[in-house]
Design an enzyme around this catalytic site. Structure first.
Site, PDB file in Angstrom:
ATOM      1  N   CYS A  24     149.530 102.620  63.545  1.00 35.77           N
ATOM      2  CA  CYS A  24     150.724 102.897  64.320  1.00 35.77           C
ATOM      3  C   CYS A  24     150.552 102.010  65.545  1.00 35.77           C
ATOM      4  O   CYS A  24     149.452 101.879  66.080  1.00 35.77           O
ATOM      5  CB  CYS A  24     150.728 104.368  64.715  1.00 35.77           C
ATOM      6  SG  CYS A  24     152.151 104.786  65.697  1.00 35.77           S
ATOM      7  N   GLY A  59     151.679 110.566  76.573  1.00 36.05           N
ATOM      8  CA  GLY A  59     150.937 111.756  76.136  1.00 36.05           C
ATOM      9  C   GLY A  59     151.849 112.969  76.121  1.00 36.05           C
ATOM     10  O   GLY A  59     152.534 113.261  77.105  1.00 36.05           O
ATOM     11  N   GLU A  92     163.559 100.400  71.015  1.00 32.03           N
ATOM     12  CA  GLU A  92     164.164 100.620  72.334  1.00 32.03           C
ATOM     13  C   GLU A  92     164.568  99.287  72.967  1.00 32.03           C
ATOM     14  O   GLU A  92     163.768  98.359  73.023  1.00 32.03           O
ATOM     15  CB  GLU A  92     163.121 101.330  73.213  1.00 32.03           C
ATOM     16  CG  GLU A  92     163.611 101.738  74.569  1.00 32.03           C
ATOM     17  CD  GLU A  92     162.574 102.618  75.280  1.00 32.03           C
ATOM     18  OE1 GLU A  92     162.465 103.815  74.938  1.00 32.03           O
ATOM     19  OE2 GLU A  92     161.880 102.096  76.161  1.00 32.03           O
ATOM     20  N   HIS A 106     147.554 104.941  75.307  1.00 31.82           N
ATOM     21  CA  HIS A 106     148.553 104.380  74.383  1.00 31.82           C
ATOM     22  C   HIS A 106     149.971 104.851  74.673  1.00 31.82           C
ATOM     23  O   HIS A 106     150.913 104.380  74.040  1.00 31.82           O
ATOM     24  CB  HIS A 106     148.183 104.709  72.951  1.00 31.82           C
ATOM     25  CG  HIS A 106     148.684 106.048  72.467  1.00 31.82           C
ATOM     26  ND1 HIS A 106     148.428 107.227  73.124  1.00 31.82           N
ATOM     27  CD2 HIS A 106     149.422 106.380  71.382  1.00 31.82           C
ATOM     28  CE1 HIS A 106     148.995 108.220  72.456  1.00 31.82           C
ATOM     29  NE2 HIS A 106     149.599 107.740  71.409  1.00 31.82           N
TER      30      HIS A 106
END
Lengths: 476, 136
Positions: free
Chosen positions: A97, A402, A205, A399
């Site tokens: 991912c 959260g 996005e 990453h």
């Protein structure tokens, strides 16, 4: 639980906190974030990771850490390549991912008046949502080539340009992938899904560059204020999910043979050098390559959509592509000694510092671009890796923002239409296949991404380059 | 009936049944109903399902993973399940439903995998009990 503050952004859980821990846990967080983190089981999970045989250095927790299964999400652990273990749970179901960021030669002023048109075009051209299938039909032999060559396969087939592969982590292709180690079930699931975004927290996005914090690094990446960028967040789809499922089952049974006992069965692991360990790594690399090909094909569809709307002169260039669910063989210096280790990054991003040979030449003087998506109502960040990441975290940072709320809690008391209207008032258009897709990803479900970024920046793991504001989000 | 479990990044369920056969059949139904609006699924065809394991827990993970595979790869939406044969090492049964039609069947979420995290499958004095966390 004993948590010792080492400085403003580093906390330590000593190894004697619980029997079985082979090393300490180091958490990167602010005091406010650590107070949030303590509310779920993520720190217990980071302590469980510290029990893995052959763990090198410490078990690491990033500021976006939240409770996962087995490994926490936002966890990093390196294991010795000869005597250590590999854990599919340390990679996750969605192998590779990751996030891909592209820049365009369009500005906010050009795109904003046509935003609805842009969203509708993207939604038509890029398959999103549960069970979405792409327009590409692969034969068995072609799928095997995807698994071996990753993004390079896509570029060779005309789904992109040569420089695209060069600007992905690992050149969009991990060597050592073996399609024969990927089950026929996994291939059956993945075959129709190349070029699809999927569902859950995956999205595409459209953004604009709102702030620039590092002029030199922004210049190297071709980023300017008000410029339009597009972020693509997705992974290896059903293929990777099935590979993880297959090997968790195999390793669960094999652990007894290797005399490994663990506090959580989801941490199932085997020695890296065992036949089961090598087979998993070969299948994991194949899945990672599928994910890079997937994001490459989506970039190709995106180019097509923007050309339809803004003409053939529109430029869509890849800035970088990072994996945030992966295990990679790397060399790191630990206690003054060079060690070959397998770095598990579960919800964590590689962040190599300036000068590292694995960074594309165009970025070598600034450090590896690190792409951190926030929630759909806040912001995403571009960072570059810094030296302390190499010294302290096996070249890794966070990453994302959260998660804070469970998906059920995020849905409770909220109405999708109202959320959409509220975001529209902030200049953000959201189009989703499902109502739940919007509700579960509401900005309140996440920690404050700026606070998370501040921690990794102030701790010296990465440097801020640019803050990107969303304008349009399409998702499953 | 089952109870939905809240989990920061994931989702899960808890259920009780008088026999292991019932427990495994109801668990498969719970899995499908978390992913889809299952009311609209009609029983037009059936599919054989089987899984093996080395204890009740691994058997449950492998059984539910088989259901996920049928959903994602064969695009078959199963709403009702029957278990015909079960031991801690093997389960076999049948699922009833119809091909997935995105026009009629509303998806709620993608279930990526069935985890061992906080997994419980056991016989208690009052009957059989399971707790399963799914990665979504």
């Amino acid at each position: 639980m004993q948590i010792i503050a080492l400085d403003e952004y580093r906390f330590r859980i000593p190894r004697d906190e619980r029997r079985g821990m082979r090393t300490d846990v180091i958490v990167y967080a602010s005091q406010a974030l650590i107070d949030q983190i303590r509310k779920d089981q993520s720190l217990e999970q980071a302590m469980n990771v510290a029990t893995l045989p052959g763990i090198v250095g410490v078990s690491l927790a990033m500021p976006d850490i939240h409770q996962g299964y087995g490994f926490p999400i936002g966890g990093v652990a390196a294991t010795d390549i000869e005597s250590g273990v590999v854990s599919p749970g340390g990679v996750g179901f969605d192998i590779n991912c990751g996030v891909r960021l592209v820049r365009t030669n369009l500005t906010q002023d050009e795109v904003r008046p046509r935003l609805r048109e842009v969203v509708n075009q993207l939604f038509r051209d890029i398959p999103c949502g549960t069970g979405s299938e792409g327009p590409i039909r692969l034969s068995n032999a072609q799928l095997d080539e995807v698994l071996v060559h990753g993004a390079r396969w896509a570029v060779k087939q005309g789904y992109g340009v040569e420089r695209d592969a060069e600007f992905a982590e690992e050149g969009g292709c991990l060597p050592g992938a073996d399609p024969d180690k990927v089950s026929s079930k996994a291939k059956e699931r993945g075959r129709p899904q190349l070029g699809t975004v999927g569902s859950g927290n995956h999205f595409l996005e459209v953004q604009w560059v709102e702030q620039i914090h590092d002029e030199e690094a922004a210049r190297a990446m071709g980023l300017q204020l008000n410029q339009i960028t597009v972020l693509i967040h997705c992974g290896s789809r059903g293929l990777g999910h099935q590979v993880c499922t297959d090997y968790l089952a195999e390793m669960g049974a094999a652990m007894k043979r290797y005399n490994i006992t663990l506090p959580d069965r989801q941490l199932a692991c085997v020695p890296i050098q065992s036949p089961e360990g090598q087979a998993y790594l070969a299948a994991m690399r194949a899945s990672a390559n599928f994910a890079w090909a997937n994001r490459q094909v989506i970039l190709h569809f995106l180019r097509g959509s923007l050309e339809k709307l803004f003409g053939r002169d529109v430029r869509v260039d890849l800035i970088y592509d990072v994996a945030h669910n992966i295990a990679k063989e790397e060399t790191h210096t630990v206690d003054g000694q060079k060690r070959r280790v397998l770095v598990h990054r579960k919800g964590a991003t590689r962040a190599f510092p300036p000068g590292h040979r694995d960074i594309p030449a165009a970025y070598r003087s600034i450090g590896q671009p690190v792409l951190i998506p926030g929630s759909m109502g806040t912001a995403s960040w571009v960072l570059v890796g810094a030296e302390r990441a190499m010294q302290e975290t096996f070249g890794s940072v966070c990453h994302g923002a959260g998660r804070l709320l469970s998906r059920t809690a995020a849905r409770k008391g909220r109405n999708a239409r109202e959320v959409q209207e509220r975001l529209e008032q902030q200049g953000i258009l959201v189009r989703s296949e499902t109502r739940d897709g919007i509700l579960e990803e509401v900005p309140e479900a996440y920690k404050n991404v700026d606070e998370v970024i501040e921690v990794v920046h102030a701790a010296g793991l990465a440097r801020k380059v640019a803050r990107l504001r969303p304008m349009a989000v399409i998702k499953g | 009936m089952f109870e939905v479990l809240e989990h920061t990044a994931d989702i899960g369920f808890r259920l009780r049944a008088p026999t292991p056969e019932e427990l495994f059949a109801r668990a498969a139904e719970a899995l499908v109903s978390l992913g889809f609006e299952s009311e609209g699924i009609e029983e037009r065809q059936s599919c054989e399902l089987a899984a093996t394991g080395w204890d009740w827990e691994s058997l449950m993970v492998n059984w539910l993973s088989e259901v996920l595979y049928v959903l994602d790869a064969r695009r078959l939406l199963l709403k009702r399940f029957e278990v015909t044969r079960i031991s801690p090492e093997a389960v076999a049964g049948r699922g009833y439903g119809e091909p997935w039609n995105p026009e009629r069947h509303r998806a709620k979420l993608i279930i990526k995998g069935v985890t061992y995290h906080q997994l419980v499958v056991e016989q208690r004095p009052e009957g059989w009990y399971a707790q399963v966390i799914l990665d979504i």
